[in-house]
Design an enzyme around this catalytic site. Structure first.
Site, PDB file in Angstrom:
ATOM      1  N   GLY A  49     122.898  60.168 -25.343  1.00  0.00           N
ATOM      2  CA  GLY A  49     123.199  59.863 -26.742  1.00  0.00           C
ATOM      3  C   GLY A  49     124.019  58.607 -26.965  1.00  0.00           C
ATOM      4  O   GLY A  49     124.550  58.387 -28.051  1.00  0.00           O
ATOM      5  N   HIS A  94     122.024  71.927 -19.262  1.00  0.00           N
ATOM      6  CA  HIS A  94     122.176  70.645 -19.957  1.00  0.00           C
ATOM      7  C   HIS A  94     123.668  70.364 -20.181  1.00  0.00           C
ATOM      8  O   HIS A  94     124.449  71.288 -20.415  1.00  0.00           O
ATOM      9  CB  HIS A  94     121.435  70.691 -21.299  1.00  0.00           C
ATOM     10  CG  HIS A  94     121.336  69.347 -21.942  1.00  0.00           C
ATOM     11  ND1 HIS A  94     122.383  68.810 -22.660  1.00  0.00           N
ATOM     12  CD2 HIS A  94     120.349  68.426 -21.937  1.00  0.00           C
ATOM     13  CE1 HIS A  94     122.016  67.596 -23.075  1.00  0.00           C
ATOM     14  NE2 HIS A  94     120.797  67.346 -22.651  1.00  0.00           N
ATOM     15  N   GLY A 153     115.702  62.618 -25.167  1.00  0.00           N
ATOM     16  CA  GLY A 153     116.342  63.266 -26.317  1.00  0.00           C
ATOM     17  C   GLY A 153     115.858  62.664 -27.611  1.00  0.00           C
ATOM     18  O   GLY A 153     114.757  62.962 -28.086  1.00  0.00           O
ATOM     19  N   LYS A 200     116.500  69.099 -29.140  1.00  0.00           N
ATOM     20  CA  LYS A 200     117.868  69.540 -29.479  1.00  0.00           C
ATOM     21  C   LYS A 200     117.876  70.264 -30.817  1.00  0.00           C
ATOM     22  O   LYS A 200     116.871  70.875 -31.194  1.00  0.00           O
ATOM     23  CB  LYS A 200     118.826  68.337 -29.440  1.00  0.00           C
ATOM     24  CG  LYS A 200     118.756  67.615 -28.084  1.00  0.00           C
ATOM     25  CD  LYS A 200     119.928  66.726 -27.807  1.00  0.00           C
ATOM     26  CE  LYS A 200     119.769  66.076 -26.442  1.00  0.00           C
ATOM     27  NZ  LYS A 200     120.871  65.178 -26.105  1.00  0.00           N
ATOM     28  N   GLU A 245     121.013  63.713 -15.432  1.00  0.00           N
ATOM     29  CA  GLU A 245     121.439  63.187 -16.727  1.00  0.00           C
ATOM     30  C   GLU A 245     122.934  62.866 -16.669  1.00  0.00           C
ATOM     31  O   GLU A 245     123.768  63.765 -16.855  1.00  0.00           O
ATOM     32  CB  GLU A 245     121.204  64.225 -17.842  1.00  0.00           C
ATOM     33  CG  GLU A 245     119.764  64.486 -18.163  1.00  0.00           C
ATOM     34  CD  GLU A 245     119.560  64.902 -19.632  1.00  0.00           C
ATOM     35  OE1 GLU A 245     118.559  64.489 -20.205  1.00  0.00           O
ATOM     36  OE2 GLU A 245     120.409  65.616 -20.192  1.00  0.00           O
ATOM     37  N   ASN A 288     113.343  66.843 -25.308  1.00  0.00           N
ATOM     38  CA  ASN A 288     114.357  67.820 -25.705  1.00  0.00           C
ATOM     39  C   ASN A 288     114.695  67.526 -27.171  1.00  0.00           C
ATOM     40  O   ASN A 288     115.415  66.569 -27.451  1.00  0.00           O
ATOM     41  CB  ASN A 288     115.589  67.662 -24.797  1.00  0.00           C
ATOM     42  CG  ASN A 288     116.734  68.579 -25.193  1.00  0.00           C
ATOM     43  OD1 ASN A 288     116.603  69.393 -26.109  1.00  0.00           O
ATOM     44  ND2 ASN A 288     117.864  68.440 -24.500  1.00  0.00           N
TER      45      ASN A 288
HETATM   46  P1  13P Z   1     119.150  61.012 -25.507  1.00  0.00           P
HETATM   47  O1  13P Z   1     117.799  60.580 -25.014  1.00  0.00           O
HETATM   48  O2  13P Z   1     119.205  61.177 -26.989  1.00  0.00           O
HETATM   49  O3  13P Z   1     120.244  60.176 -24.943  1.00  0.00           O
HETATM   50  O4  13P Z   1     119.369  62.504 -24.928  1.00  0.00           O
HETATM   51  C1  13P Z   1     119.117  62.743 -23.599  1.00  0.00           C
HETATM   52  C2  13P Z   1     119.136  64.202 -23.337  1.00  0.00           C
HETATM   53  O5  13P Z   1     120.169  64.830 -23.418  1.00  0.00           O
HETATM   54  C3  13P Z   1     117.865  64.870 -22.990  1.00  0.00           C
HETATM   55  O6  13P Z   1     118.083  66.152 -22.542  1.00  0.00           O
END
Ligand code: 13P
Length: 254
Positions: free
Chosen positions: A175, A97, A236, A10, A169, A8
């Site tokens: 994050g 999400h 992420g 983002k 998640e 992802n």
């Molecule tokens: P991170 O791997 O940056 O913690 O993000 C996870 C995420 O939200 C994947 O969709």
């Protein structure tokens, strides 16, 4: 079952120079690598969908979006429909999400509408769910996850279930570089399998892929994926670095 490794990206790769750099590194890293049991999917920002389906999509890598709308077309300013995703060569969309739920008010009902249209269009949904730290602290984890799943799957038939990948998640692990214990993840996997078994029966429930997402890194894969027996990961930050992302994919390609 092969393992899913989903990136992802983002809201990143904000300049064309960055985008080109990403493509170059990814291409280099892919050279000579084969993945037999890992299904790799990358979900870029929607504006780059076509760049990705043209430059990255191949036998090894599939492409998806980070969000989708629940109508085919019409006066819905700013939205993107599953038809557009399909026509541009994409096959997946992340739905529900925690960032969409938290910042943009996405509800379980909206998640359900989105998944239903994706199923009609024969596209794959990556259905995200998970509790916040407050909910966990208040002992509400299983209740929250149950309602996210039950409401998200309202009116979805067993054949529709085949078009859904589940991704646990925990919001507090996204994050943050804080990750749950393997046992904590396994408990959620068992809960999800139980909900699906009650709703659809064992035959369908056991075929469903349940992934983990939240601060996934190559060095924590054992704890978050292999030990709890998850069917893959939703990545992420580490997916922005093709070297690390493919390292994760390689480790799961067993
Ligand atoms: P991170 O791997 O940056 O913690 O993000 C996870 C995420 O939200 C994947 O969709």
């Amino acid at each position: 079952m092969s393992k899913y490794v989903i990136g992802n990206l983002k809201m990143n790769l904000s300049s064309l120079a960055e985008l080109e750099r990403y493509f170059k590194t990814l291409k280099n890293e892919l050279k000579g690598k084969n993945f037999k049991n890992a299904e790799i999917i990358i979900c870029p920002p929607a504006v780059y969908l076509q760049n990705f389906t043209q430059k990255v999509k191949n036998k090894k890598i599939k492409i998806g979006l980070q969000n989708i709308f629940w109508e085919r077309n019409g006066s819905f300013t700013g939205e993107i429909s599953p038809i557009m995703l399909k026509n541009l060569g994409g096959e997946y969309a992340i739905i529900g999400h925690s960032e969409r739920r938290g910042y943009f008010g996405e509800t379980n009902e909206m998640v359900n509408l989105k998944i239903k249209l994706m199923i009609k269009e024969r596209l794959m949904s990556i259905f995200c769910f998970g509790e916040t730290m407050e909910e966990r602290g208040a002992g509400l984890t299983s209740g929250i996850i149950s309602s996210q799943i039950q409401e998200g799957l309202k009116d979805i038939t067993p054949s529709g279930l085949e078009k859904i990948i589940f991704a646990y998640e925990p919001v507090w692990a996204v994050g943050t570089d804080v990750i749950p214990t393997s046992n904590g993840i396994m408990e959620v996997k068992i809960l999800v399998r139980k909900i699906l078994t009650e709703k659809y029966g064992m035959k369908y429930a056991q075929k469903v892929a349940i992934l983990y997402g939240g601060s996934v890194k190559a060095k924590t894969l054992n704890q978050v994926c292999l030990d709890p027996g998850m069917d893959g990961v939703l990545v992420g930050r580490e997916s922005l670095n093709p070297v690390e992302f493919l390292k994760i994919a390689k480790s799961l390609d067993v």
